[in-house]
Design a protein around this motif. Structure first.
Motif, PDB file in Angstrom:
ATOM      1  N   THR A 304       0.826  -1.214   0.000  1.00  0.00           N
ATOM      2  CA  THR A 304       0.000   0.000   0.000  1.00  0.00           C
ATOM      3  C   THR A 304       0.856   1.259   0.000  1.00  0.00           C
ATOM      4  OG1 THR A 304      -1.785  -1.123   1.180  1.00  0.00           O
ATOM      5  CG2 THR A 304      -1.760   1.282   1.272  1.00  0.00           C
ATOM      6  N   GLU A 305       1.852   1.309   0.870  1.00  0.00           N
ATOM      7  CA  GLU A 305       2.666   2.510   1.003  1.00  0.00           C
ATOM      8  C   GLU A 305       3.625   2.699  -0.173  1.00  0.00           C
ATOM      9  OE1 GLU A 305       1.938   4.778   3.304  1.00  0.00           O
ATOM     10  OE2 GLU A 305       0.337   3.393   3.886  1.00  0.00           O
ATOM     11  N   LEU A 306       4.100   1.625  -0.763  1.00  0.00           N
ATOM     12  CA  LEU A 306       4.918   1.750  -1.960  1.00  0.00           C
ATOM     13  C   LEU A 306       4.106   2.297  -3.123  1.00  0.00           C
ATOM     14  CD1 LEU A 306       7.139  -1.476  -1.914  1.00  0.00           C
ATOM     15  CD2 LEU A 306       7.940   0.895  -1.858  1.00  0.00           C
ATOM     16  N   ASP A 307       2.861   1.902  -3.206  1.00  0.00           N
ATOM     17  CA  ASP A 307       1.987   2.432  -4.268  1.00  0.00           C
ATOM     18  C   ASP A 307       1.808   3.943  -4.100  1.00  0.00           C
ATOM     19  OD1 ASP A 307       0.126   2.015  -6.528  1.00  0.00           O
ATOM     20  OD2 ASP A 307      -1.381   2.660  -5.079  1.00  0.00           O
ATOM     21  N   LYS A 308       1.622   4.410  -2.875  1.00  0.00           N
ATOM     22  CA  LYS A 308       1.506   5.846  -2.613  1.00  0.00           C
ATOM     23  C   LYS A 308       2.809   6.569  -2.959  1.00  0.00           C
ATOM     24  CE  LYS A 308      -1.719   5.251   1.290  1.00  0.00           C
ATOM     25  NZ  LYS A 308      -1.872   5.408   2.761  1.00  0.00           N
ATOM     26  N   LEU A 309       3.917   5.945  -2.609  1.00  0.00           N
ATOM     27  CA  LEU A 309       5.226   6.548  -2.873  1.00  0.00           C
ATOM     28  C   LEU A 309       5.475   6.676  -4.374  1.00  0.00           C
ATOM     29  CD1 LEU A 309       7.964   7.497  -1.678  1.00  0.00           C
ATOM     30  CD2 LEU A 309       8.716   5.116  -1.800  1.00  0.00           C
ATOM     31  N   ARG A 310       5.107   5.677  -5.139  1.00  0.00           N
ATOM     32  CA  ARG A 310       5.317   5.726  -6.591  1.00  0.00           C
ATOM     33  C   ARG A 310       4.446   6.800  -7.232  1.00  0.00           C
ATOM     34  NH1 ARG A 310       4.711  -0.169  -5.859  1.00  0.00           N
ATOM     35  NH2 ARG A 310       6.787  -1.125  -5.846  1.00  0.00           N
ATOM     36  N   ARG A 311       3.221   6.949  -6.750  1.00  0.00           N
ATOM     37  CA  ARG A 311       2.304   7.932  -7.340  1.00  0.00           C
ATOM     38  C   ARG A 311       2.686   9.367  -7.011  1.00  0.00           C
ATOM     39  NH1 ARG A 311      -2.333   7.472  -5.058  1.00  0.00           N
ATOM     40  NH2 ARG A 311      -2.256   5.497  -3.922  1.00  0.00           N
ATOM     41  N   ALA A 312       3.390   9.565  -5.896  1.00  0.00           N
ATOM     42  CA  ALA A 312       3.819  10.916  -5.501  1.00  0.00           C
ATOM     43  C   ALA A 312       5.329  10.897  -5.297  1.00  0.00           C
ATOM     44  CB  ALA A 312       3.104  11.353  -4.231  1.00  0.00           C
ATOM     45  N   ALA A 313       6.052  10.432  -6.313  1.00  0.00           N
ATOM     46  CA  ALA A 313       7.492  10.216  -6.199  1.00  0.00           C
ATOM     47  C   ALA A 313       8.215  11.482  -5.736  1.00  0.00           C
ATOM     48  CB  ALA A 313       8.053   9.752  -7.533  1.00  0.00           C
ATOM     49  N   GLU A 320      13.302   1.842  -9.638  1.00  0.00           N
ATOM     50  CA  GLU A 320      12.196   0.891  -9.529  1.00  0.00           C
ATOM     51  C   GLU A 320      12.382   0.081  -8.253  1.00  0.00           C
ATOM     52  OE1 GLU A 320      10.295  -2.952 -11.909  1.00  0.00           O
ATOM     53  OE2 GLU A 320      11.904  -1.759 -12.827  1.00  0.00           O
ATOM     54  N   ILE A 321      11.285  -0.098  -7.507  1.00  0.00           N
ATOM     55  CA  ILE A 321      11.330  -0.855  -6.254  1.00  0.00           C
ATOM     56  C   ILE A 321      10.461  -2.088  -6.413  1.00  0.00           C
ATOM     57  CG2 ILE A 321      10.914  -0.818  -3.765  1.00  0.00           C
ATOM     58  CD1 ILE A 321      11.033   2.282  -3.966  1.00  0.00           C
ATOM     59  N   GLU A 322      11.051  -3.252  -6.256  1.00  0.00           N
ATOM     60  CA  GLU A 322      10.315  -4.506  -6.420  1.00  0.00           C
ATOM     61  C   GLU A 322      10.292  -5.256  -5.100  1.00  0.00           C
ATOM     62  OE1 GLU A 322      10.449  -8.331  -9.437  1.00  0.00           O
ATOM     63  OE2 GLU A 322      10.994  -6.329 -10.171  1.00  0.00           O
ATOM     64  N   LEU A 323       9.107  -5.608  -4.628  1.00  0.00           N
ATOM     65  CA  LEU A 323       8.935  -6.344  -3.377  1.00  0.00           C
ATOM     66  C   LEU A 323       8.916  -7.833  -3.679  1.00  0.00           C
ATOM     67  CD1 LEU A 323       8.363  -6.241  -0.321  1.00  0.00           C
ATOM     68  CD2 LEU A 323       5.925  -6.042  -0.864  1.00  0.00           C
ATOM     69  N   ARG A 324       9.828  -8.564  -3.060  1.00  0.00           N
ATOM     70  CA  ARG A 324       9.897 -10.011  -3.250  1.00  0.00           C
ATOM     71  C   ARG A 324       9.551 -10.723  -1.943  1.00  0.00           C
ATOM     72  NH1 ARG A 324      12.564 -11.898  -7.863  1.00  0.00           N
ATOM     73  NH2 ARG A 324      12.045 -10.451  -9.548  1.00  0.00           N
ATOM     74  N   ARG A 325       8.914 -11.854  -2.081  1.00  0.00           N
ATOM     75  CA  ARG A 325       8.362 -12.586  -0.953  1.00  0.00           C
ATOM     76  C   ARG A 325       9.177 -13.839  -0.668  1.00  0.00           C
ATOM     77  NH1 ARG A 325       2.113 -14.806  -1.325  1.00  0.00           N
ATOM     78  NH2 ARG A 325       2.057 -16.065   0.584  1.00  0.00           N
ATOM     79  N   GLY A 326       9.665 -13.959   0.566  1.00  0.00           N
ATOM     80  CA  GLY A 326      10.334 -15.185   0.963  1.00  0.00           C
ATOM     81  C   GLY A 326       9.341 -16.325   1.060  1.00  0.00           C
ATOM     82  N   ALA A 327       9.840 -17.514   1.377  1.00  0.00           N
ATOM     83  CA  ALA A 327       8.950 -18.675   1.427  1.00  0.00           C
ATOM     84  C   ALA A 327       9.262 -19.595   2.590  1.00  0.00           C
ATOM     85  CB  ALA A 327       9.017 -19.444   0.107  1.00  0.00           C
TER      86      ALA A 327
END
Length: 565
Positions: A304-313, A320-327
């Motif tokens: 959610t917060e990364l989406d806000k950050l990208r829209r108001a850079a 580019e910021i990519e969120l990766r998920r561990g397992a």
């Protein structure tokens, strides 16, 4: 004997059909349709394998042989490659052909040391009977909620201070969302001066050299455990030829550690701004943030917060910021294993050199940082390096975020001066010991940091101060034992954890942790054999897991010999 002449066109067509056919298992058309629907328009590039495995697991609750084969074809990977990755990580439930799928809902009860002391074994014994066969109950290694012990996770919903009643109620309620207390979102962060530092950097009010020099002068060291000076790391990676990448480690799997989660749940943009300042200073083109799978709520926050950050850079040309998920793999807290995982592979530590600063993600120079290290960047640059280094006790400098759990009245993240002693930490920050409990022993650095007796309560807690005693501070995960506990039980818990989490790549760790765990489960320990195992694991293991696994055992032999008689 005459052989019929086969036209060349027919031969070529046959060869083409053979090339197009998948090796191994034939792909089921229905499974392939499932996979294509779940992946949608997402890229099929190989480094997204773990992300795509999560999509299938989340939807179906397991990974069937048919879906694995279909995913391999869709991503143009060998089926063996997909299978070996899927079976490496604990959170993927791979069901072989003809096998039985697990129940739709899984309850994981943490059996880490703090949770074990708080009653996790009782939960594991009682919950299967209360929940029935439709719910799977399993023991899980540390889930990063030691201050809420015993902790459990129902599906992806955490249950703090879990009781049987609370777990049953959460199962009945389904999805539960808890709003973090005191959460600072994008708008609130900006109103409090957020991203002003980053804008000053980008606009030229601050130059790269002065920023790196301030970080070096502060003495800030990596707070994920290794303790490498942060400013020096920035300078080293900046000196490498571009393009340069960045990898942020929020795997936080060390038993006893939960500081990153607590800070992330409350103030994510302080970390994100520090991350972007580091990226600006070093010249980073793309950032990968690796978050442990147990932190489902944190992942929702970051998305959610990364989406806000990208829209108001707050900066032009923001990386580019990519969120990766561990397992579910403790080993991925090791920097090179994390990089392997981000690349879509098994989390196997790399042999070094080369180091990740030179050859890291996708073969590029990589700035690797722990979450909390970046969390401090804004404060240090706004308040000055002298402000950070002015804190400290017993000749040490800086601040430390201690994750404190165990037999104390007030567990949690305690921001305290570097160099504080364990007795001062308990008395001044943790409200003292629990009523009816007497301080007996402590683990100063999580599972791998060793165990010390309460009589050694005046050692400054910081980098480099504990090594003379066979211990280290690591990520500052402090677990407190009382006279109701034993160091031998704590060491057994730790060795079981290391055995469970060994990646299996090198023989000293794979075999050594299994053998040590077996010996420690016997009524009388074979001390000469444990000493031999310790020596081999320290000298010959590839990474820190195997090298540090003997620490709790060696400490018990050295400091608690009365427990072994």
């Amino acid at each position: 004997m005459n052989h019929p002449i086969i036209p060349i066109a027919v031969v070529e067509a046959t060869r083409q059909r053979k090339r197009e056919a998948p090796k191994g298992r034939r792909v089921d058309p229905a499974a392939l349709a499932d996979v294509r629907r779940l992946l949608g328009a997402a890229s099929r590039q190989a480094d997204l394998l773990i992300e795509h495995l999560h999509k299938i697991q989340d939807h179906f609750g397991h990974l069937s042989a048919a879906h694995l084969a279909a995913l391999a074809q869709e991503m143009r990977l060998a089926q063996t490659e997909v299978y070996e990755v899927a079976t490496f990580y604990h959170h993927f439930d791979v069901v072989k052909e003809g096998g039985t799928a697990p129940p739709a809902l899984t309850v994981r009860v943490c059996d880490g040391l703090s949770c074990e002391m708080a009653g996790a074994r009782d939960l594991l014994a009682k919950l299967p009977g209360l929940l029935g066969r439709e719910v799977r109950v399993i023991a899980a290694p540390c889930i990063g909620r030691c201050e809420q012990a015993p902790a459990a996770v129902v599906g992806q919903n955490p249950v703090p201070n879990a009781t049987c009643e609370a777990v049953v109620a959460t199962v009945a309620a389904g999805t539960v969302h808890h709003a973090p207390e005191g959460f600072v979102d994008f708008d609130s962060y900006n109103r409090d001066g957020g991203y002003a530092l980053l804008k000053d950097c980008v606009s030229g009010k601050r130059d790269v050299e002065s920023v790196i020099k301030e970080m070096e002068d502060s003495g800030l060291r990596g707070l994920g455990g290794a303790g490498f000076p942060a400013g020096r790391k920035w300078r080293i990676v900046r000196g490498e030829a571009g393009p340069r990448l960045m990898a942020v480690n929020i795997d936080e799997g060390e038993p006893g550690t939960f500081k990153d989660r607590v800070y992330l749940e409350r103030d994510p943009h302080r970390f994100l701004e520090g991350m972007l300042v580091a990226a600006w200073a070093v010249g980073i083109e793309k950032i990968y943030v690796y978050l442990r799978d147990e932190y489902h709520g944190c992942r929702a926050i970051l998305e959610t917060e990364l989406d806000k950050l990208r829209r108001a850079a707050p900066m032009a040309g923001m990386p580019e910021i990519e969120l990766r998920r561990g397992a579910g793999a403790y080993i991925c807290g090791e920097e090179s294993a994390m990089i392997e995982s981000i690349e879509g592979k098994r989390g196997m530590p790399r042999l070094r050199p080369p180091y990740v600063a030179q050859v890291g993600l996708f073969g590029r120079p990589t700035l690797e940082h722990n979450f909390e290290t970046l969390h401090w960047v804004r404060d240090i640059l706004e308040k000055g390096s002298a402000w950070f280094s002015s804190h400290g006790r017993n000749g040490r400098k800086g601040l430390r975020s201690f994750s404190v759990s165990g037999r104390i009245k007030s567990p949690g993240v305690k921001l305290a001066p570097a160099g504080i002693t364990i007795q001062e930490l308990i008395d001044e920050f943790c409200g003292g010991m629990l009523d009816g409990h007497k301080f007996y022993a402590y683990l100063p650095g999580g599972a791998s940091g060793g165990i010390l007796p309460a009589t050694m309560n005046d050692i400054p807690l910081d980098f480099d101060t504990l090594q003379p005693y066979g211990c280290f501070i690591g990520s500052a995960a402090v677990m407190i034992l009382s006279d109701k506990d034993t160091a031998t039980d704590a060491a057994r818990n730790m060795m079981r954890f290391f055995h469970h989490e060994s990646c299996g790549q090198c023989t000293p760790c794979r075999v050594g942790t299994a053998k040590a765990a077996h010996i420690m489960d016997q009524p009388k320990w074979d001390l000469p054999l444990l000493a031999d195992l310790s020596l081999v694991m320290r000298d010959a293991s590839i990474c820190g897991l195997g090298q540090a696994a003997p620490n709790p055992v060696d400490c018990v032999v050295k400091y608690f010999p009365h427990e072994l008689n």
